[in-house]
Design a protein around this motif. Structure first.
Motif, PDB file in Angstrom:
ATOM      1  N   ARG B  89       1.006  -1.361  -0.125  1.00  0.00           N
ATOM      2  CA  ARG B  89       0.216  -0.239   0.068  1.00  0.00           C
ATOM      3  C   ARG B  89       0.723   1.229  -0.006  1.00  0.00           C
ATOM      4  N   PHE B  90       2.076   1.344   0.828  1.00  0.00           N
ATOM      5  CA  PHE B  90       2.701   2.239   0.888  1.00  0.00           C
ATOM      6  C   PHE B  90       4.167   2.103   0.559  1.00  0.00           C
ATOM      7  N   PRO B  91       4.360   1.769  -0.823  1.00  0.00           N
ATOM      8  CA  PRO B  91       5.825   1.378  -1.235  1.00  0.00           C
ATOM      9  C   PRO B  91       7.073   2.506  -1.099  1.00  0.00           C
ATOM     10  N   GLN B  92       6.508   3.628  -0.907  1.00  0.00           N
ATOM     11  CA  GLN B  92       7.621   4.649  -0.436  1.00  0.00           C
ATOM     12  C   GLN B  92       8.138   4.740   0.819  1.00  0.00           C
ATOM     13  N   ILE B 228       5.022  -1.295  14.606  1.00  0.00           N
ATOM     14  CA  ILE B 228       5.643  -1.600  13.400  1.00  0.00           C
ATOM     15  C   ILE B 228       5.761   0.142  13.049  1.00  0.00           C
ATOM     16  N   LEU B 229       7.228   0.172  12.512  1.00  0.00           N
ATOM     17  CA  LEU B 229       7.708   1.557  12.312  1.00  0.00           C
ATOM     18  C   LEU B 229       7.805   1.707  10.920  1.00  0.00           C
ATOM     19  N   GLY B 230       7.445   2.654  10.325  1.00  0.00           N
ATOM     20  CA  GLY B 230       7.704   3.204   8.945  1.00  0.00           C
ATOM     21  C   GLY B 230       8.576   4.249   8.615  1.00  0.00           C
ATOM     22  N   MET B 245      -0.193   9.701   4.621  1.00  0.00           N
ATOM     23  CA  MET B 245      -0.186   8.098   4.874  1.00  0.00           C
ATOM     24  C   MET B 245      -0.789   7.605   6.166  1.00  0.00           C
ATOM     25  N   SER B 246      -0.867   8.450   7.247  1.00  0.00           N
ATOM     26  CA  SER B 246      -1.656   8.108   8.462  1.00  0.00           C
ATOM     27  C   SER B 246      -3.060   8.417   8.323  1.00  0.00           C
TER      28      SER B 246
END
Lengths: 236, 424
Positions: B89-92, B228-230, B245-246
């Protein structure tokens, strides 16, 4: 002498506010000056000489009457137009030479031409020619602080003459000079008057100056007491 | 005319030297302080992001509410699948799982009796998963001051001052005592493979680092993680991206009543960092504003004094036929030249100081010995492109503004009195 009238004063009166009242510095002055005249306003302090020079030099305007200089009505000129008239047609020589101390002799003389947006080559030619007229071409790179009184006044003349003005106004130009330097300066101005046909108008009470004048306007209490054409002339 | 003005500026030291000195000092100070504040703030934010908050963090709602207690009983489960889904979903963004846990470290002597004990803050990371980038992110390899990274399960790194306090050597075995996520007691031996110095007192004096798979076993958290950290792929926190994103993630669960539903928080929403960042930003802007005002007032006065000193020169120029507007404009051109010179010199000095402080920093470890704050022990400035103009533009602006104000006097000058004035 060319008979073209370049200065015409008609019923010129100048009053200043002093407290609640008025002080009349000039009263009903009627005068005309032709191109190439070598004339002087003479009279005691407070007689109105400098006020008249101010008006002719477009530094001030009359309260009443009309002052026409180089075809322009001084009262109708904006500040910018007055500046333009001074820049292109009128040169000034002050009692104190008033050279800009951080600039060299060359740069002081050059300044008027910068205002006229002349090219560097034109400026250089005109400045050197002007310095040559007054005999100080070899001092072009000196600072004013290195000059004697007579040399300083020559630079002031060169600065006034470099733009080939139609009118040169000089306020007590010899007041700070010794007799020898005063005569030398006056002879230079007389020669320039002849050579360039510039109208010289002095404000003075120096007899040395009076000896060179072709015309003397005697002022007293803001009025013309006598407008005198001098028949004799000192040899130049 | 420009040449004429430059000649005047160069020859007349009174006209140029004082304003240049004032601007140089002001610009250099602005850049230095701004770079230093940005550096310290950046380091603190960076430090928090790496060790604590991530650029975004996912927890369960319940964990979020009690996160100060490290409530692993409220942890996320099925994290591997969740990470795969997040990566799609968030490949960046790079996603990693972590477990923080508390407990006691016991050091036995040769007979197995307790030689020393101390409370520990455990951090479980994906050390054995090279793709996670955790070792690089936390700069662990270069923070190791003795020993090496754990190479296999059962290995642990420990904070160097913690190790000193417990008298530990590389290869020693320590026993961890704690509780599982279910509340039962657990203990496990770990072999110390290395000691680390993170430069953050809070970490150096009580941290034990193990691989997450070991923590999952010890704490009964199979396929679970506290957080889980992004991390945004370019490594730089951008609040707009994090917020986007959030918002997107939290929208998926907004209708859920489950207290174990995941929730994503961005860095700015954690550890009061928003207030801190805003405060520093406000102070930074305030400082620049004060600088501009103070410099403008000083330069206004300098301009007034210069105007008085150059009264005769302006009079001559008016008499020679220069109009007031042109004199005023030439003053502004001079101000631009002087302002630019002062600002360039000030920028060079300020940037040099910032560079020096970026490389060498100021060591404040002595002040942090008893601190539990997550902040670096060496305060460093940060050289950013913003510093190239943050002092330069105000320096130029202050000089021009000062001269614009002081130059108004030119318009009030009466040409009618020039002859009298110039007689003196």
């Amino acid at each position: 002498m060319n008979s073209e009238i370049i200065i015409s004063l008609e019923h010129v009166t100048k009053r200043y506010k002093v407290g609640d009242g008025d002080f009349t510095a000039l009263s009903d002055i009627n005068l005309q000056f032709k191109k190439g005249e070598f004339a002087g306003l003479v009279g005691p302090s407070g007689s109105g000489k400098t006020t008249l020079l101010n008006i002719i030099g477009s530094l001030d305007s009359p309260t009443e009457g009309k002052a026409i200089v180089m075809g322009k009505n001084i009262s109708a000129l904006s500040h910018k137009e007055s500046a333009m008239l001074r820049n292109y047609h009128i040169g000034f020589i002050f009692q104190v030479y008033n050279l800009m101390p951080v600039y060299t002799v060359f740069e002081n003389v050059e300044f008027s031409l910068i205002l006229q947006n002349k090219s560097a080559a034109e400026r250089k030619k005109a400045v050197m020619e002007s310095l040559d007229w007054v005999g100080i071409a070899d001092m072009a790179n000196k600072k004013p602080s290195k000059l004697s009184g007579g040399e300083g006044q020559r630079v002031a003349i060169a600065r006034a003459m470099v733009k080939r003005p139609d009118i040169l106004l000089a306020d007590e130009p010899t007041a700070n000079l010794d007799a020898k330097n005063a005569h030398a300066i006056l002879q230079t101005m007389k020669a320039l008057n002849k050579e360039l046909n510039t109208t010289f108008l002095f404000s003075t009470h120096d007899e040395k100056v009076m000896g060179y004048l072709d015309r003397m306007i005697h002022l007293e209490d803001g009025k013309i007491r006598e407008d005198e054409i001098i028949p004799h002339k000192l040899s130049v | 005319m420009i040449k004429f003005l430059i000649t005047g500026i160069l020859r007349d030291k009174n006209r140029s030297l004082l304003p240049i000195i004032i601007i140089t000092i002001g610009v250099a100070l602005t850049i230095t302080l701004s770079g230093f504040m940005k550096g310290v703030l950046g380091d603190i934010v960076d430090q928090n992001a790496k060790y604590e908050t991530g650029h975004v963090k996912i927890m369960t709602r319940a964990y979020k509410e009690n996160k100060d207690q490290l409530p692993n009983d409220l942890c996320l489960l099925g994290v591997d699948e969740m990470i795969d889904s997040l990566q799609m979903r968030f490949p960046q963004t790079q996603w990693v799982k972590r477990i923080k846990f508390g407990g006691l470290i016991d050091v036995p002597d040769s007979k197995g009796n307790t030689k020393g004990q101390g409370p520990a803050l455990g951090m479980a990371l994906e050390l054995f998963n090279n793709k996670s980038g955790e070792a690089e992110r936390l700069n662990i390899e270069s923070s190791i001051i003795s020993g090496s990274m754990p190479q296999k399960s059962g290995g642990a790194l420990i904070g160097f001052s913690f190790a000193d306090k417990l008298g530990l050597q590389i290869g020693d075995t320590v026993t961890y005592f704690g509780t599982t996520m279910n509340g039962s007691m657990t203990f496990q031996n770990f072999v110390i493979s290395g000691t680390v110095r993170f430069g953050t007192a809070a970490l150096d004096k009580g941290t034990i680092i193990i691989d997450i798979s070991d923590a999952q076993k010890v704490l009964d958290m199979m396929d679970g993680a506290g957080e889980i950290l992004g991390y945004l792929n370019d490594g730089i926190y951008v609040d707009e991206k994090a917020k986007q994103m959030s918002d997107e993630f939290n929208a998926l669960y907004k209708n859920s009543d489950d207290e174990f539903a995941p929730v994503m928080q961005r860095l700015k929403e954690q550890n009061n960092l928003a207030g801190y960042i805003d405060l520093v930003d406000t102070f930074s802007s305030l400082f620049v504003l004060i600088f501009v005002l103070a410099m403008s007032i000083v330069l206004w006065n300098t301009g007034l004094l210069g105007g008085l000193r150059r009264y005769q020169e302006f009079g001559i120029r008016l008499a020679l036929g220069e109009d007031k507007g042109r004199i005023y404009r030439s003053n502004i051109y001079e101000a631009v030249l002087i302002g630019a010179i002062g600002s360039i010199i000030g920028s060079i000095i300020g940037l040099s100081v910032v560079y020096y402080l970026q490389v060498y920093g100021i060591d404040i470890s002595g002040m942090l010995q008893n601190s539990s704050m997550m902040m670096p022990s060496i305060m460093r400035a940060r050289f950013t492109t913003e510093l190239l103009y943050i002092g330069f533009i105000p320096g130029l602006f202050a000089m021009v503004l000062g001269n614009m104000l002081s130059g108004i006097g030119i318009y009030k000058r009466e040409t009618a009195t020039l002859f009298k004035e110039l007689e003196v």
